[in-house]
Motif scaffolding. Structure first.
Motif, short mmCIF file in Angstrom:
data_model
loop_
_atom_site.label_atom_id
_atom_site.label_comp_id
_atom_site.label_asym_id
_atom_site.label_seq_id
_atom_site.Cartn_x
_atom_site.Cartn_y
_atom_site.Cartn_z
N LEU A 59 0.84 -1.20 0.00
CA LEU A 59 0.00 0.00 0.00
C LEU A 59 0.87 1.24 0.00
O LEU A 59 0.55 2.24 -0.65
CB LEU A 59 -0.91 0.00 1.22
CG LEU A 59 -2.09 -0.95 1.15
CD1 LEU A 59 -2.86 -0.91 2.44
CD2 LEU A 59 -2.98 -0.56 0.01
N PHE A 60 1.98 1.18 0.73
CA PHE A 60 2.90 2.31 0.78
C PHE A 60 3.41 2.62 -0.62
O PHE A 60 3.40 3.77 -1.06
CB PHE A 60 4.07 1.98 1.71
CG PHE A 60 5.00 3.13 1.96
CD1 PHE A 60 4.75 4.03 2.97
CD2 PHE A 60 6.12 3.30 1.15
CE1 PHE A 60 5.60 5.08 3.18
CE2 PHE A 60 6.97 4.35 1.36
CZ PHE A 60 6.71 5.24 2.38
N ALA A 94 0.57 4.04 -2.77
CA ALA A 94 0.15 5.38 -2.36
C ALA A 94 1.19 6.42 -2.73
O ALA A 94 0.87 7.46 -3.32
CB ALA A 94 -0.10 5.40 -0.85
N SER A 104 1.62 7.11 -6.35
CA SER A 104 0.51 7.85 -6.96
C SER A 104 0.69 9.36 -6.79
O SER A 104 0.02 10.15 -7.44
CB SER A 104 -0.82 7.42 -6.37
OG SER A 104 -0.97 7.94 -5.08
N LEU A 105 1.61 9.77 -5.91
CA LEU A 105 1.85 11.20 -5.74
C LEU A 105 2.70 11.77 -6.87
O LEU A 105 2.80 12.99 -7.00
CB LEU A 105 2.54 11.47 -4.40
CG LEU A 105 1.76 11.09 -3.14
CD1 LEU A 105 2.55 11.46 -1.91
CD2 LEU A 105 0.42 11.79 -3.11
N VAL A 160 2.09 11.96 -9.85
CA VAL A 160 1.28 12.68 -10.82
C VAL A 160 1.24 14.18 -10.52
O VAL A 160 1.12 14.99 -11.44
CB VAL A 160 -0.14 12.08 -10.89
CG1 VAL A 160 -0.90 12.35 -9.63
CG2 VAL A 160 -0.89 12.60 -12.07
N TYR A 161 1.41 14.56 -9.25
CA TYR A 161 1.39 15.99 -8.93
C TYR A 161 2.51 16.73 -9.64
O TYR A 161 2.31 17.86 -10.09
CB TYR A 161 1.53 16.19 -7.42
CG TYR A 161 0.26 15.91 -6.68
CD1 TYR A 161 -0.89 16.63 -6.95
CD2 TYR A 161 0.21 14.91 -5.74
CE1 TYR A 161 -2.06 16.36 -6.30
CE2 TYR A 161 -0.96 14.62 -5.08
CZ TYR A 161 -2.09 15.35 -5.36
OH TYR A 161 -3.24 15.06 -4.72
N VAL A 209 1.33 17.19 -13.21
CA VAL A 209 0.22 18.16 -13.30
C VAL A 209 0.72 19.57 -13.06
O VAL A 209 0.42 20.51 -13.81
CB VAL A 209 -0.87 17.78 -12.28
CG1 VAL A 209 -1.89 18.89 -12.16
CG2 VAL A 209 -1.55 16.51 -12.69
N MET A 210 1.55 19.72 -12.03
CA MET A 210 2.09 21.05 -11.70
C MET A 210 2.93 21.59 -12.84
O MET A 210 2.82 22.76 -13.19
CB MET A 210 2.97 20.91 -10.47
CG MET A 210 2.36 21.38 -9.20
SD MET A 210 3.70 21.43 -8.02
CE MET A 210 3.03 20.45 -6.75
N SER A 264 -3.05 13.11 -15.68
CA SER A 264 -3.79 12.86 -14.44
C SER A 264 -4.95 11.90 -14.70
O SER A 264 -5.21 11.01 -13.90
CB SER A 264 -4.26 14.15 -13.79
OG SER A 264 -4.73 15.03 -14.75
N ALA A 265 -5.64 12.06 -15.84
CA ALA A 265 -6.74 11.16 -16.15
C ALA A 265 -6.23 9.72 -16.27
O ALA A 265 -6.80 8.79 -15.72
CB ALA A 265 -7.42 11.59 -17.43
N ILE A 321 -5.08 8.12 -12.81
CA ILE A 321 -6.19 7.73 -11.94
C ILE A 321 -6.85 6.47 -12.47
O ILE A 321 -7.22 5.57 -11.72
CB ILE A 321 -7.18 8.89 -11.82
CG1 ILE A 321 -6.58 9.95 -10.92
CG2 ILE A 321 -8.50 8.42 -11.26
CD1 ILE A 321 -7.47 11.09 -10.67
N GLU A 364 -4.43 3.36 -11.88
CA GLU A 364 -4.15 3.05 -10.49
C GLU A 364 -5.12 2.00 -9.96
O GLU A 364 -4.76 1.10 -9.21
CB GLU A 364 -4.33 4.32 -9.68
CG GLU A 364 -3.26 4.58 -8.67
CD GLU A 364 -3.33 6.01 -8.26
OE1 GLU A 364 -4.34 6.40 -7.68
OE2 GLU A 364 -2.38 6.76 -8.56
#
Lengths: 188, 388
Positions: free
Chosen positions: B135-136, B139, B142-143, B145-146, B149-150, B168-169, B172, B175
């Motif tokens: 999970l780590f 999770a 998945s960050l 993508v920021y 996007v930025m 981003s689409a 998501i 994932e």
């Protein structure tokens, strides 16, 4: 060390939330919300609730906020309009602040031995007869979720299902005959 | 925890990051070399290091293999002028490359990359053997993508913007399939016969002594692999930077060192993604599966070799990972790029249902197997509290 980290992440969470509210740039607001959520996740980590910590990151920071950011950037709201709060809003916020202050004063002035607060933080008994202890491990968490807390878990799942069906109905534009409108493949 | 222990931890962490960065740098070279071989070219073969390249045969060979090229590239990225375009949003523009790189490097903290043996008991070589390993990784990665996007938004021009919206689409969508495709793995790894009752990656490797999961779970492995291509933005899913339509995608406005960070971040994510695939589906550092009838030493022939055995297990793990990096490169130069709506269709209409179907199928299979075969051999101690 733990104390220092607790104060650090508390400040991060609250500051992020505050800046989210007062910032007029929507993208900055979304960023502060991410910071606030990550601070919250770190607080879960300090409580040794590793599973909640990772869910907070995975669901809120990883998925929900990406969608937020997506929408905010798509509709291109650089700066929100400057509106003066009306009388009702001001009155409501004053009442809310007063209640919050009252709560804080009440917590700090009552004798902790007699109040109900320590009861809240007590751990429940073992989650089951199988002897899997109620703990922070994923195993204990899952066992509790599917035995003792089955009903709340199912109700929550049902609520989410209703919301999902609602979103599909709203977004699909269902015609009078009950069919969904035909749409061509969308180009981004 | 005394100071020496903390220093050792920091030292190990730095060592792991250095190894990952080296693999990332040489993956860039491998990409160029393999691309050239596939296309019948030679690839980078000129960069020489004064002194070392003068060694009679070996030096010449290394130059021809482009062995010094990553060094030259790195120096170029570092010392090139770093212009800041006038129209960008400066704070986010500078932040984006860092946000793109940091998550992929953080995920190595929970990745077991080898093992050591004390009195026949296996322990993982890992920076943090936490309960929530997989999970780590899901999770934190998945960050990433920021950053994309930025970058696209801060560049303040339309092609980077398109790239970041697509990214981003896409992230998501994939994932979801990726997260669901690992569920059968953990259902098996936590069965009554093998399980620790947690989500550590070490437990998954330990459960694969008899049979690697990729062999009898090809469907989840395939879904995971396809999602991995999409998550790391590799061709055939490199929507965010499809150069024929979007110039350079989200990093169109970036140059020199900031571009270098994006570049390294992408290859680091690819390396770590390959490592996670090896851990989940290819038995990690296990030598060969025993299939239940071969002798036990086949799984780890080096278990009795002391510290040298640990080194061999790490090297074997890295070898498997490099094979997968090669697969990534091979696919990139073999398959054409999908159209954007095809990418979305594939994610939602094929991979997600496939992942759900595999959860149901393997749940039934594992339940039948456990009730019919393993339930008689349950060891009571496996029901104790999970190791922290």
């Amino acid at each position: 060390m733990e104390n220092f980290l607790f104060y650090l992440f508390s400040v991060l969470t609250i500051l992020g939330a505050l800046l989210l509210v007062v910032n007029r740039n929507a993208v900055n607001g979304a960023m502060f919300m991410i910071i606030s959520l990550i601070g919250m996740a770190a607080l879960f980590l300090l409580l040794e609730a590793y599973f909640l910590f990772i869910l907070q990151i995975l669901v809120y920071a990883g998925a929900v906020m990406v969608l937020f950011l997506f929408i905010v950037m798509l509709i291109d709201v650089e700066k929100g309009p400057k509106t003066r709060p009306d009388g009702l809003t001001i009155a409501a916020s004053i009442v809310g602040l007063a209640l919050l202050l009252l709560g804080i004063i009440a917590v700090f002035t009552t004798d902790s031995a007699t109040s109900a607060l320590p009861e809240v933080t007590k751990l429940p008994e073992a989650a089951s007869a199988a002897g899997i202890p109620f703990g922070t491990s994923v195993r204990g968490y899952g066992y509790g979720l599917f035995t003792k807390y089955m009903l709340p878990f199912q109700v929550t799942g049902f609520l989410l299902l209703i919301a999902m069906i609602g979103v599909i109905v709203v977004s699909k534009k269902i015609t009078a005959s009950g069919d969904a409108e035909k749409e061509g493949p969308k180009k981004a | 925890m005394d100071i020496v222990e903390i220093l050792l931890k920091i030292l190990f962490a730095i060592l792991v990051v250095v190894v990952i960065m080296t693999i990332a740098a040489y993956s860039v070279l491998a990409e160029r070399k393999v691309a050239s071989w596939i296309q019948g070219r030679v690839g980078p073969n000129r960069t020489a290091l004064p002194g070392l390249s003068a060694i009679p045969v070996l030096g010449r060979f290394l130059v021809r293999m482009g062995m010094w090229q990553p060094l030259a590239d790195g120096v170029k990225f570092l010392f090139k002028e770093d212009p800041l375009p006038g129209h960008v949003k400066k704070w986010y523009y500078c932040l984006a490359p860092v946000v793109a790189l940091v998550p992929s490097l953080s995920t190595v903290a929970v990745l077991p990359f080898g093992a050591y043996w004390v009195n026949g008991v296996e322990y993982p070589l890992v920076l943090a053997n936490v309960d929530i390993g997989i999970l780590f990784i899901l999770a934190i990665s998945s960050l990433t993508v920021y950053g994309i996007v930025m970058a696209g938004w801060a560049a303040n021009s339309k092609y980077p913007y398109f790239g970041s919206i697509r990214s981003s689409a896409q992230m998501i969508s994939y994932e979801l399939a990726m997260g669901m495709s690992v569920i059968p793995v953990f259902m098996w790894a936590n069965g009554p016969a093998t399980g620790f009752g947690d989500l550590t990656l070490f437990g998954v490797v330990a459960a694969q002594k008899d049979l690697w999961l990729g062999i009898w779970m090809p469907l989840p492995a395939f879904v995971f692999l396809v999602s991995l291509f999409a998550e790391t933005n590799r061709l055939p899913f490199d929507m965010p930077e499809s150069e024929t339509e979007l110039v350079g995608g989200f990093h169109t406005e970036y140059g020199s060192f900031k571009f270098g960070l994006f570049f390294v971040g992408e290859y680091a994510a690819m390396a770590i993604g390959s490592a996670v695939f090896v851990v989940l589906f290819l038995g990690g550092w296990n030598f060969l599966p025993t299939f239940g009838f071969l002798p036990d030493w086949v799984a780890n022939p080096w278990a009795t070799w002391g510290w040298f055995g640990s080194v061999v297990s790490v090297l074997f793990f890295i070898g498997k990972t490099l094979t997968f990096i090669f697969l990534f490169i091979w696919v990139r130069w073999t398959l054409p790029r999908f159209r954007y709506d095809q990418v979305m269709n594939l994610g939602w209409k094929y991979l997600v249902p496939l992942a759900v179907a595999s959860i149901i199928i393997y749940a039934i299979v594992i339940a039948l197997w456990d009730t019919a075969v393993t339930v008689d051999h349950i060891k009571p101690e496996t029901f104790g509290p999970a190791p922290q």
